[in-house]
Scaffold this motif. Sequence first.
Motif, PDB file in Angstrom:
ATOM      1  N   ASP A  22       0.870  -1.177   0.000  1.00 30.55           N
ATOM      2  CA  ASP A  22       0.000   0.000   0.000  1.00 30.55           C
ATOM      3  C   ASP A  22       0.910   1.231   0.000  1.00 30.55           C
ATOM      4  N   PRO A  23       1.101   1.871  -1.155  1.00 29.91           N
ATOM      5  CA  PRO A  23       2.076   2.955  -1.262  1.00 29.91           C
ATOM      6  C   PRO A  23       1.515   4.334  -0.937  1.00 29.91           C
ATOM      7  N   THR A  24       0.310   4.393  -0.360  1.00 28.13           N
ATOM      8  CA  THR A  24      -0.378   5.668  -0.175  1.00 28.13           C
ATOM      9  C   THR A  24       0.459   6.697   0.553  1.00 28.13           C
ATOM     10  N   SER A  25       1.089   6.283   1.662  1.00 28.73           N
ATOM     11  CA  SER A  25       1.846   7.232   2.473  1.00 28.73           C
ATOM     12  C   SER A  25       2.953   7.909   1.671  1.00 28.73           C
ATOM     13  N   ASP A  26       3.560   7.142   0.758  1.00 28.79           N
ATOM     14  CA  ASP A  26       4.634   7.699  -0.062  1.00 28.79           C
ATOM     15  C   ASP A  26       4.095   8.592  -1.178  1.00 28.79           C
ATOM     16  N   ILE A  27       3.233   8.034  -2.011  1.00 25.15           N
ATOM     17  CA  ILE A  27       2.867   8.756  -3.229  1.00 25.15           C
ATOM     18  C   ILE A  27       1.944   9.947  -2.957  1.00 25.15           C
ATOM     19  N   GLU A  28       1.240   9.936  -1.826  1.00 22.78           N
ATOM     20  CA  GLU A  28       0.402  11.086  -1.479  1.00 22.78           C
ATOM     21  C   GLU A  28       1.177  12.143  -0.684  1.00 22.78           C
ATOM     22  N   GLY A  29       2.430  11.850  -0.339  1.00 29.33           N
ATOM     23  CA  GLY A  29       3.262  12.830   0.347  1.00 29.33           C
ATOM     24  C   GLY A  29       3.156  12.823   1.854  1.00 29.33           C
ATOM     25  N   TYR A  30       2.385  11.879   2.419  1.00 32.36           N
ATOM     26  CA  TYR A  30       2.165  11.895   3.873  1.00 32.36           C
ATOM     27  C   TYR A  30       3.453  11.624   4.648  1.00 32.36           C
ATOM     28  N   ASP A  31       4.272  10.711   4.136  1.00 32.85           N
ATOM     29  CA  ASP A  31       5.552  10.417   4.783  1.00 32.85           C
ATOM     30  C   ASP A  31       6.407  11.680   4.877  1.00 32.85           C
ATOM     31  N   VAL A  32       6.463  12.427   3.781  1.00 31.22           N
ATOM     32  CA  VAL A  32       7.258  13.658   3.749  1.00 31.22           C
ATOM     33  C   VAL A  32       6.656  14.720   4.668  1.00 31.22           C
ATOM     34  N   ARG A  33       5.345  14.740   4.772  1.00 32.03           N
ATOM     35  CA  ARG A  33       4.675  15.736   5.626  1.00 32.03           C
ATOM     36  C   ARG A  33       5.158  15.629   7.072  1.00 32.03           C
ATOM     37  N   TYR A  34       5.260  14.410   7.597  1.00 34.43           N
ATOM     38  CA  TYR A  34       5.710  14.236   8.983  1.00 34.43           C
ATOM     39  C   TYR A  34       7.191  14.596   9.123  1.00 34.43           C
ATOM     40  N   LYS A  35       7.984  14.271   8.129  1.00 37.60           N
ATOM     41  CA  LYS A  35       9.397  14.651   8.163  1.00 37.60           C
ATOM     42  C   LYS A  35       9.538  16.174   8.101  1.00 37.60           C
ATOM     43  N   THR A  36       8.665  16.807   7.361  1.00 38.01           N
ATOM     44  CA  THR A  36       8.667  18.271   7.277  1.00 38.01           C
ATOM     45  C   THR A  36       8.353  18.886   8.636  1.00 38.01           C
ATOM     46  N   ALA A  37       7.393  18.300   9.348  1.00 35.30           N
ATOM     47  CA  ALA A  37       7.055  18.794  10.689  1.00 35.30           C
ATOM     48  C   ALA A  37       8.252  18.682  11.626  1.00 35.30           C
ATOM     49  N   ILE A  38       8.992  17.567  11.523  1.00 29.40           N
ATOM     50  CA  ILE A  38      10.174  17.383  12.372  1.00 29.40           C
ATOM     51  C   ILE A  38      11.238  18.420  12.042  1.00 29.40           C
ATOM     52  N   LEU A  39      11.506  18.647  10.769  1.00 34.01           N
ATOM     53  CA  LEU A  39      12.508  19.637  10.366  1.00 34.01           C
ATOM     54  C   LEU A  39      12.112  21.034  10.809  1.00 34.01           C
ATOM     55  N   SER A  40      10.836  21.383  10.652  1.00 29.50           N
ATOM     56  CA  SER A  40      10.375  22.709  11.051  1.00 29.50           C
ATOM     57  C   SER A  40      10.606  22.936  12.542  1.00 29.50           C
ATOM     58  N   HIS A  41      10.271  21.941  13.331  1.00 30.14           N
ATOM     59  CA  HIS A  41      10.381  22.063  14.787  1.00 30.14           C
ATOM     60  C   HIS A  41      11.840  22.032  15.234  1.00 30.14           C
ATOM     61  N   TYR A  42      12.574  21.028  14.791  1.00 28.89           N
ATOM     62  CA  TYR A  42      13.916  20.793  15.322  1.00 28.89           C
ATOM     63  C   TYR A  42      14.969  21.722  14.723  1.00 28.89           C
ATOM     64  N   VAL A  43      14.874  21.976  13.427  1.00 28.43           N
ATOM     65  CA  VAL A  43      15.892  22.787  12.751  1.00 28.43           C
ATOM     66  C   VAL A  43      15.515  24.260  12.705  1.00 28.43           C
ATOM     67  N   MET A  44      14.242  24.555  12.414  1.00 30.86           N
ATOM     68  CA  MET A  44      13.818  25.943  12.225  1.00 30.86           C
ATOM     69  C   MET A  44      13.183  26.553  13.473  1.00 30.86           C
ATOM     70  N   GLY A  45      12.949  25.726  14.494  1.00 23.84           N
ATOM     71  CA  GLY A  45      12.493  26.247  15.771  1.00 23.84           C
ATOM     72  C   GLY A  45      11.029  26.576  15.867  1.00 23.84           C
ATOM     73  N   GLU A  46      10.212  26.082  14.934  1.00 29.82           N
ATOM     74  CA  GLU A  46       8.778  26.361  15.003  1.00 29.82           C
ATOM     75  C   GLU A  46       7.986  25.069  14.865  1.00 29.82           C
ATOM     76  N   ALA A  47       7.223  24.748  15.901  1.00 31.42           N
ATOM     77  CA  ALA A  47       6.398  23.545  15.886  1.00 31.42           C
ATOM     78  C   ALA A  47       5.160  23.785  15.034  1.00 31.42           C
ATOM     79  N   ILE A  48       4.964  22.925  14.050  1.00 32.75           N
ATOM     80  CA  ILE A  48       3.789  22.989  13.184  1.00 32.75           C
ATOM     81  C   ILE A  48       3.102  21.631  13.230  1.00 32.75           C
ATOM     82  N   ASN A  49       1.818  21.620  13.434  1.00 33.68           N
ATOM     83  CA  ASN A  49       1.055  20.383  13.394  1.00 33.68           C
ATOM     84  C   ASN A  49       1.199  19.762  12.000  1.00 33.68           C
TER      85      ASN A  49
END
Length: 347
Positions: free
Chosen positions: A212-239
């Motif tokens: 089931d490739p949904t998480s990958d091809i719909e971008g959901y996997d990247v969305r959670y990684k983006t949240a981590i980068l925003s919080h940890y690297v850029m200093g702003e927590a985003i849901n």
Amino acid sequence: MNIAFIGFGGVGQGLAEILEEKRDHLKTEYGLETKVVAVSDVMKGAVYDPDGLSIPELLRAVREEGSVEEYPDAQSYGWDSLKTIQESNADLIVEVTFTDVKTGQPAIDHCEAAFKHGKSVVTTNKGPVALKLDELQTLADENDCFFGFEGTVMSGTPALRLPKTTLMGNDIQEVVGILNGTTNYILTEMEQGMSFDQALKQAQEYGYAEADPTSDIEGYDVRYKTAILSHYVMGEAINALEISCEGIADMTQEKIQEAKAEDKKWKLLARIKKTDNGVRAYVAPEKLDINHPLAGVKGATNAILYECDLSGPIMLTGAGAGLKETGFSLLIDMIHAHQAKKSIIVR
């Protein structure tokens, strides 16, 4: 360092292999001596021995017999994950369970239990970091524990530690990344003439994409990684669920050829940018000029570009998946946990 594995699938086994192969090097180079004392896995059983378990024998049991409970002469068998965390003599918990990224469970419960019992945690699970980083880090700090999660964004490629250490002193204005190897592989194959469905099928055959490739091809996997980068690297927590997210499910050969005619390439990108109104983050496919540093990233490779005010653009590229690579990300955190502990003792 006494270690308990919570979860012992491919990544956990990959780390176990590394610890066995690198045992002498880790001791000589870093003063790190490790002993696996427990494994608890919902599918593969559980085993505990405070005096240590043989890694080769553990791997033999799980690979040949299908269960770590085929390990001979241990002290205890059958402990669940929380009992293993709470009652074993482990100093550090390797949390690599199958976790629902939307809820962060069961990994969040495992992290909380570990910290409350004074045990450090290293994990590759995105959920706890994307959803409860501040709370978990506070709990870890209150109990003098280490919390490591390097592998949550780009597996063994240090996308989190690099900006926090090597790039210190820079103001990072923007982070742009190819953070999903499956989608980058599909786009690369489509550039060679395959249809989306053909490229996806091949990605599944090669093990890059799940059934089931949904998480990958719909971008959901990247969305959670983006949240981590925003919080940890850029200093702003985003849901994570508030991050605009578009995948590549609608990509066609017509779009690929149109981009080629413009000397451009499609890439699924995460963008996190500082603005006058705070940090803006989104995930979407973009057409990049062929000369853009990320345009040349092919196949199942990941890459991330940090736009820095002092050093200028810095790009990091490497494998974003793989059992040994992800196991290496856990090893990075284990070494840092050991060094942090030594620093506390010296002080």
